[in-house]
Design a protein around this motif. Structure first.
Motif, PDB file in Angstrom:
ATOM      1  N   MET A 141       0.829  -1.211   0.000  1.00 59.56           N
ATOM      2  CA  MET A 141       0.000   0.000   0.000  1.00 59.56           C
ATOM      3  C   MET A 141       0.859   1.255   0.000  1.00 59.56           C
ATOM      4  SD  MET A 141      -3.152  -1.006   2.483  1.00 59.56           S
ATOM      5  CE  MET A 141      -3.362  -2.742   2.807  1.00 59.56           C
ATOM      6  N   ASN A 142       1.975   1.216   0.729  1.00 59.00           N
ATOM      7  CA  ASN A 142       2.886   2.369   0.724  1.00 59.00           C
ATOM      8  C   ASN A 142       3.513   2.585  -0.646  1.00 59.00           C
ATOM      9  OD1 ASN A 142       2.777   3.645   3.255  1.00 59.00           O
ATOM     10  ND2 ASN A 142       3.887   1.923   4.181  1.00 59.00           N
ATOM     11  N   LEU A 143       3.867   1.498  -1.324  1.00 57.74           N
ATOM     12  CA  LEU A 143       4.445   1.625  -2.673  1.00 57.74           C
ATOM     13  C   LEU A 143       3.426   2.248  -3.626  1.00 57.74           C
ATOM     14  CD1 LEU A 143       6.265  -1.848  -2.970  1.00 57.74           C
ATOM     15  CD2 LEU A 143       7.357   0.401  -2.793  1.00 57.74           C
ATOM     16  N   ILE A 144       2.180   1.810  -3.495  1.00 51.98           N
ATOM     17  CA  ILE A 144       1.100   2.336  -4.344  1.00 51.98           C
ATOM     18  C   ILE A 144       0.901   3.834  -4.088  1.00 51.98           C
ATOM     19  CG2 ILE A 144      -1.423   2.260  -4.662  1.00 51.98           C
ATOM     20  CD1 ILE A 144      -1.234  -0.803  -4.360  1.00 51.98           C
ATOM     21  N   LYS A 145       0.940   4.192  -2.808  1.00 56.05           N
ATOM     22  CA  LYS A 145       0.758   5.597  -2.421  1.00 56.05           C
ATOM     23  C   LYS A 145       1.887   6.455  -3.004  1.00 56.05           C
ATOM     24  CE  LYS A 145       0.672   8.041   1.910  1.00 56.05           C
ATOM     25  NZ  LYS A 145       0.848   7.781   3.348  1.00 56.05           N
ATOM     26  N   ARG A 146       3.105   5.961  -2.878  1.00 58.77           N
ATOM     27  CA  ARG A 146       4.266   6.701  -3.375  1.00 58.77           C
ATOM     28  C   ARG A 146       4.189   6.920  -4.888  1.00 58.77           C
ATOM     29  NH1 ARG A 146       9.097   3.687  -1.199  1.00 58.77           N
ATOM     30  NH2 ARG A 146       7.824   3.537   0.665  1.00 58.77           N
ATOM     31  N   LYS A 147       3.698   5.882  -5.596  1.00 57.42           N
ATOM     32  CA  LYS A 147       3.596   5.987  -7.056  1.00 57.42           C
ATOM     33  C   LYS A 147       2.366   6.778  -7.500  1.00 57.42           C
ATOM     34  CE  LYS A 147       5.845   1.629  -8.308  1.00 57.42           C
ATOM     35  NZ  LYS A 147       5.578   0.274  -8.846  1.00 57.42           N
ATOM     36  N   LYS A 148       1.532   7.131  -6.548  1.00 56.47           N
ATOM     37  CA  LYS A 148       0.287   7.858  -6.826  1.00 56.47           C
ATOM     38  C   LYS A 148      -0.570   7.137  -7.866  1.00 56.47           C
ATOM     39  CE  LYS A 148       1.607  12.579  -5.546  1.00 56.47           C
ATOM     40  NZ  LYS A 148       3.018  12.729  -5.268  1.00 56.47           N
ATOM     41  N   LEU A 160       2.949  -6.885  -4.123  1.00 56.42           N
ATOM     42  CA  LEU A 160       3.239  -7.872  -3.084  1.00 56.42           C
ATOM     43  C   LEU A 160       4.523  -8.619  -3.469  1.00 56.42           C
ATOM     44  CD1 LEU A 160      -0.367  -9.340  -2.642  1.00 56.42           C
ATOM     45  CD2 LEU A 160       0.796  -7.737  -1.114  1.00 56.42           C
ATOM     46  N   TYR A 161       5.085  -9.374  -2.510  1.00 58.81           N
ATOM     47  CA  TYR A 161       6.275 -10.181  -2.840  1.00 58.81           C
ATOM     48  C   TYR A 161       5.944 -11.190  -3.940  1.00 58.81           C
ATOM     49  CZ  TYR A 161       7.982  -8.589   1.739  1.00 58.81           C
ATOM     50  OH  TYR A 161       8.364  -7.835   2.818  1.00 58.81           O
ATOM     51  N   THR A 162       4.672 -11.545  -4.027  1.00 57.78           N
ATOM     52  CA  THR A 162       4.242 -12.584  -4.973  1.00 57.78           C
ATOM     53  C   THR A 162       3.831 -12.014  -6.330  1.00 57.78           C
ATOM     54  OG1 THR A 162       2.098 -12.396  -3.903  1.00 57.78           O
ATOM     55  CG2 THR A 162       3.474 -14.256  -3.241  1.00 57.78           C
TER      56      THR A 162
END
Ligand code: IPE
Ligand code: IPE
Ligand code: MG
Length: 225
Positions: A141-148, A160-162
């Motif tokens: 979720m943090n990665l998604i937020k950062r990428k907007k 996810l790792y998967t």
């Protein structure tokens, strides 16, 4: 007959196995490694594409230091000794979990096994190590937020790792305990779940095949009738 692409296993019961033998919990971990080898061979033989093995959770740091050290030494040894064999069998190795707090030595070993086997196509083994599903989800979720970008099912899957893997069709937990212990909470949404009474070191190819055969005959609805 259900196709089977991905098997995930919570390998539980090593400690109890060692104590039952009037020996140490660590002896159980050593015996558990033999079961891992057998299950890998059988999964490869069955032409299943993904096998995810839960080896150490983010919560397992709460165990005594001596047991933790033993487990990590066992794992390092296994990877050093077996990577070539995995490679010869066309197996791709991947660690899933957070590498951050693992030792430099282990990081190097993990990277090396991943690098050597990265183009293999017969079977992918995901070793869940320092893995916790809740942190995996927060991280995504943090990665998604950062990428907007949008919060969507497919964007979450991708972070996810998967990423790029099918969800497990089947989850097996050995050791006679019925819980998920923070394992793949998102990815298991529609998996068939088998709780096996036997402790992991006692789990046999025959037991595995019985579960696989049962799985094949199960009616999977995915909401339909
Ligand atoms: C193995 O089983 C799983 C690991 C965390 C390495 P356990 O060590 O949890 O064994 P039991 O459940 O205590 O018997
Ligand atoms: C789950 O087993 C983790 C692994 C198999 C690596 P545990 O034995 O740690 O689970 P809990 O703590 O009993 O739920
Ligand atoms: Mg346990």
């Amino acid at each position: 007959m259900n196709p089977i692409n991905h098997v995930a296993i919570i390998m539980d019961g090593n400690g109890r196995w060692g104590l039952k033998k009037k020996k140490s919990r660590n002896l159980g971990h050593k015996a558990g490694l033999k079961t891992i080898e057998k299950i890998i061979t059988e999964t490869l033989r069955k032409k299943i594409n993904f096998l995810t093995l839960y080896a150490f959770s983010t919560e397992n740091w709460r165990r005594p230091k001596k047991e933790i050290n033993f487990l990590f030494n066992l794992l390092e040894d296994f990877l050093i000794k077996k990577t070539n064999q995995l490679n010869k069998n066309g197996i791709k190795f991947k660690m899933i979990g957070s590498k951050k707090i693992l030792s430099k030595k282990l990081n190097k070993i993990l990277l090396n096994s991943e690098k050597i086997t990265k183009n293999n196509k017969n079977l992918q083994i995901n070793l869940a190590l320092n893995y916790g599903s809740k942190s995996e989800l927060i991280n995504a979720m943090n990665l998604i937020k950062r990428k907007k970008i949008n919060i969507s099912i497919s964007n979450l899957d991708k972070h996810l790792y998967t990423t790029n893997m099918p969800d497990p069709d089947l989850l097996i937990r050995t050791g006679n305990t019925k819980r998920l212990s923070n394992f793949m909470l998102w990815q298991l949404a529609y998996s068939e779940i088998y709780f096996e009474k036997k402790l992991w070191p006692d789990f046999t190819i025959k037991d595995y095949n019985q579960i696989l055969n049962n799985f094949k005959k199960t009616k999977r609805n995915f909401g339909k009738i």
